[in-house]
Each structure stands twice: as C-alpha cells, then as structure tokens.
Design an enzyme around this catalytic site. Structure first.
Site, PDB file in Angstrom:
ATOM      1  CE  LYS A  55      30.975 131.956 -52.284  1.00 57.33           C
ATOM      2  NZ  LYS A  55      30.814 132.796 -51.033  1.00 57.33           N
ATOM      3  CB  CYS A  98      36.462 122.163 -39.116  1.00 56.12           C
ATOM      4  SG  CYS A  98      37.937 121.815 -40.098  1.00 56.12           S
ATOM      5  CD  GLU A 154      37.102 119.910 -43.473  1.00 54.42           C
ATOM      6  OE1 GLU A 154      36.291 119.843 -42.509  1.00 54.42           O
ATOM      7  OE2 GLU A 154      37.879 120.848 -43.640  1.00 54.42           O
ATOM      8  CD  GLU A 177      31.638 122.720 -36.519  1.00 57.74           C
ATOM      9  OE1 GLU A 177      32.822 122.400 -36.691  1.00 57.74           O
ATOM     10  OE2 GLU A 177      30.830 122.874 -37.456  1.00 57.74           O
TER      11      GLU A 177
END
Length: 480
Positions: A171, A279, A246, A377
């Site tokens: 997906k 990331c 992750e 973040e």
C-alpha cells in the site's frame, strides 16, 4: 510516459468505484485519477496473496533469487522512466533519482537475492543432538510505505519479503503512488507469478487500516509517523501479527570544537536533502560553544549558495515540499518557534519568489530544549542550532527527545568518537559522514523511532518463521 492508476491484484489490473486525484508538487499539475481502494480491494489482494503463497514459498532459493535479479534488470532498463515519474510525483531531485535512488532500487533486489542464496546458520551440537536452523516463509505481508522516497523505501521491504518466500500486499502513500504501479508491471515482466506482489492504492484510513487489521496478513512492515504506528500496532495486536516499524526522528548532529569545521558544515547543509523530508535527517545542530559563531557564519554562507527551484533542473539543490498540507505544517512550526523567541539565521518562510510548495532552507537559533521546534519532527527544510559545553552536556542534549532513529557526530578525536557514540541513543550513528547505508547492517530506531531491525539477516529473521530442528543421535533405521 503512461502509468496505470488501477490496483494490481492477482496479476490483473483492478479498478475501484471511486478515485482520488494525484497532484504533482512541482507545479500542482494533476497527474491522474488513482483507484481508491478500501476493504473490498484489500480482501481481494490478501486472498490473491494467500492463494499464491504455497507455490512461491515452495520455489527454490535459486529460482526466487533469479526472479529478483530479473526485477532488478527491469528497473535498470526503465530507470529514466522511473526517475522522471517519481520526480513529478514527489518533487525530489531528478538528478538524485537518476544517479542514486533508482540504482539503489535495483540494488535492493540484487542484494537480497544474493543474501538469500548465502543465508545459513552453522549447525551445532547439544549433548550429541544436532541442531539445524532454517528460515521458513511466514505468509502474506502487508507493506505500507511513505511518500518521501516512494520506490526505494518500498523495495527495502518488498525485496526481502519476496526473497524470504512470502507474498506481498503493498500500500503506497497516496501522495506519491505512481512508481509502485510501475513496479508491479516490472515484476510481472520479470516472471513473478500472479498474486505474489499486489498493489492496493488508496488512503491510509481506508485501504491501510483494512490491510493491517486483516487476519490473513502474517507480517506488517510500516514506515511513517508515530501516531499512525500506534493505530497499526493496535490492529496488529488483535491478530498477534508481528510488525516492524520505522518511524520519525529528531536526530542530532553533534559538532565538537576539534572537528574539521568545513566537513561539519558540509554535513549540516546536507540535512536539507530532499527539502528536509528525510526521517534520518540531523535536524538538531548541536555545536560546541567555542566554534558556534564561526560554524553559524560558514553555514549561512553555504546555505545561501543552495539553488532552490524546479527539481528537474540539474542545477537545483532543493525542490518543493510534497503537499500544501505539509507546507502549512512546516510553516506553522517555524512561526510558532519565532513567536516563542527563536531567531531565523537562515530562511524562515516560504519562497515567495517561486511560489507553490517551495519553503526556504531555514536555520533557527535561540531555541529552548523543551520547545516544540526542538522536540517534534518537522519533516521539512528546518534545522535548529544549539550550543553545548563538553561531552556530557552534548550527549545529554542529543538524547533529550523521545526519538532515537539516528545521530551524527563530527569530531577529530577517535577516542571521543568512541565515547560519545557509545552513549548516544540511536539505531544508526554516523561519525564524520552521513547517510552511508549498507544493507548488511541493521536498520531501525530506538524509543519512539521504531520497533525492530531490518537488513541482512535481520530482514529474514523478521519476514520468516525461524525454525530450529533438533535431531537425536540414535533411533535411525539402518539402510542395507
């Protein structure tokens, strides 16, 4: 270039009753109407994966490895097409896609083909009994991938899952869905049997939620945000489905006074790669006090020389951000930080000269350790600058978030590097370098940056049911 925007299920293209519009971040042009999948399409894809699993699991390692290498060949043959499509779809630099990203996609398949053929554990003895470790395919895998490096991050998962003998339902992110569809074409042309790789397009709350909650899925691997990961973990718990996560990062770059300052500045400016949508990026620049002023001056000079613009232009260093929502999120972080007392040494807002989704590379100073801009973040071209005095304070600041994905250290002292890296909470630590990623190494995050490790044997440990067979020294019928 033409991309089929329907799902790929059981070796066939499948439409949905509804679609969603894919828009390019480069110029906001509409790229196509994408099939909008949900529970029905997920059910069909998992059923196809279940049906194909026994046959694919029973193939020899050599046969599986051969198909993976054929997929790699297919990627290389269509490298220019893949690079152009992904640049239009997610706004990353075309030169990076050509020279680094798409070659890495092919490498992902070749690496896991090679690793599969050498996968082994030495047999060992227990009081005269023999032990033999093997890796059995686990079953259909749900792989949910992000938009910032769509094909490369998808194939970090797809390649080992297929190598292990599993079938896959992929997906992709709805903001960058196109190259996953092209991968389905390439895999089919390479001889991957129908149903072994399935691609379901759609939104996370619809297709993604149905996929991770499906009882027919035996592994879940997800790259994305912490809040989404919490929902996935809850869904996986109901079926006791093993998962690998992750997640986000707020990584530090520690620059000590004995570092090569030019190298340190190079490493810091590199954190603007992919418009800050990485990331692993070291978004918190922690600089030892004696060199902080000179570091900031050199950094500002280097940042000012970066070229922002159309990612298809070879001269461009920084392209657009992915989506209007993401741009607004980035700008909101910066505005709140400035209101709270931060100073923009570099940038500080959207690039009004370019318009669209371009945000100026930004460096904020005068930030507090407990402030939102330091702790959360941003996922955009926004860095913060803080100073520290001595190793203890540097390490304390570096570890003082809820994340632990990566860290970077710049120092000229090998003993200091050993001391500091041993104390940092991170899945990966780079010393005087950045983003050197070897698939033989474990990859993953600590704390809220993730669960589990992938890469090399760690990938096969996750995507397989690892079995130990113990054989007695006696009880065997003699032949002849």
């Amino acid at each position: 270039m033409s991309v089929d925007t329907r799902h790929w299920i059981g070796g066939e293209r499948v439409a949905s009753a509804t679609t969603f519009t894919d828009v390019s971040p480069v110029d906001q042009a509409e790229l196509g109407e994408i099939a909008r999948g949900g529970a029905a399409e997920v059910d069909a894809a998992v059923a196809a994966a279940q049906a194909a699993f026994p046959g694919w699991a029973a193939t020899s390692r050599e046969e599986r490895a051969g198909v993976l290498r054929a997929i790699a060949d297919g990627v290389e043959k269509r490298l220019e097409e893949l690079a152009n499509v992904e640049t239009l779809d997610n706004g990353a630099l075309l030169r990076s896609h050509r020279r680094g990203v798409m070659p890495r996609v092919a490498h992902n398949f070749r690496f896991f083909a090679d690793w599969l053929e050498g996968l082994a554990h030495d047999d060992f003895d227990t009081r005269g009994h023999g032990n033999h470790v093997s890796w059995d395919p686990a079953g259909p895998c749900a792989l949910i991938t992000p938009w910032n490096a769509p094909l490369m991050l998808a194939t970090w998962k797809v390649a080992p899952a297929l190598a292990a003998g599993n079938t896959v339902v992929l997906k992709p992110a709805e903001w960058s869905p196109l190259t996953a569809s092209l991968l389905a074409d390439i895999a089919a042309e390479a001889g991957l049997p129908p149903g072994v790789l399935n691609v379901v397009q759609g939104y996370g709350a619809e297709a993604g939620a149905a996929l991770v909650a499906h009882p027919g899925v035996r592994r879940i691997s997800f790259t994305g945000s912490v809040p989404t990961a919490r929902h996935i973990a809850q869904a996986a718990a109901a079926n006791l489905t093993p998962l690998s996560l992750e997640l986000g990062g707020k990584s530090p770059l520690l620059v000590f006074a004995d570092a090569d300052l030019d190298l340190a500045v190079d490493l810091a400016v590199e954190q603007y790669d992919n418009a800050g949508q990485v990331c692993l990026a070291a978004t918190r620049l922690l600089v030892e006090s004696p060199i902080a002023e000179e570091f900031a001056r050199r950094f500002a000079e280097r940042a000012a020389a970066l070229v922002q613009g159309d990612p298809r232009d070879e001269a461009t260093d920084i392209g657009p951000n992915i989506h209007p929502r993401q741009l607004d999120k980035i700008d909101g972080f910066v505005r709140r930080a400035v209101t709270g007392g931060a100073r923009a040494l570099v940038g500080g807002g959207p690039n009004t000269d370019l318009g669209g989704l371009y945000y100026r590379p930004t460096l904020l100073a005068g930030v507090e350790q407990d402030s939102e801009i330091v702790q959360e973040e941003v996922f955009g071209p926004v860095l913060t600058l803080q100073t520290f005095d001595g190793e203890d304070e540097g390490v304390r600041l570096a570890n003082d978030t809820r994340f632990g994905l990566a860290a970077t250290v710049a120092t000229g002292d090998r003993e200091r590097a050993e001391r500091v890296t041993a104390r940092l909470v991170a899945g990966t630590v780079w010393v005087n370098c950045f983003f050197v990623r070897d698939l033989r190494a474990p990859f993953g995050g600590s704390r809220e940056s993730g669960v589990g490790r992938e890469g090399g044997n760690w990938s096969f440990d996750f995507y397989c049911d690892v079995k130990n067979t113990v054989s007695a020294p006696r009880g065997w019928r003699e032949n002849g």
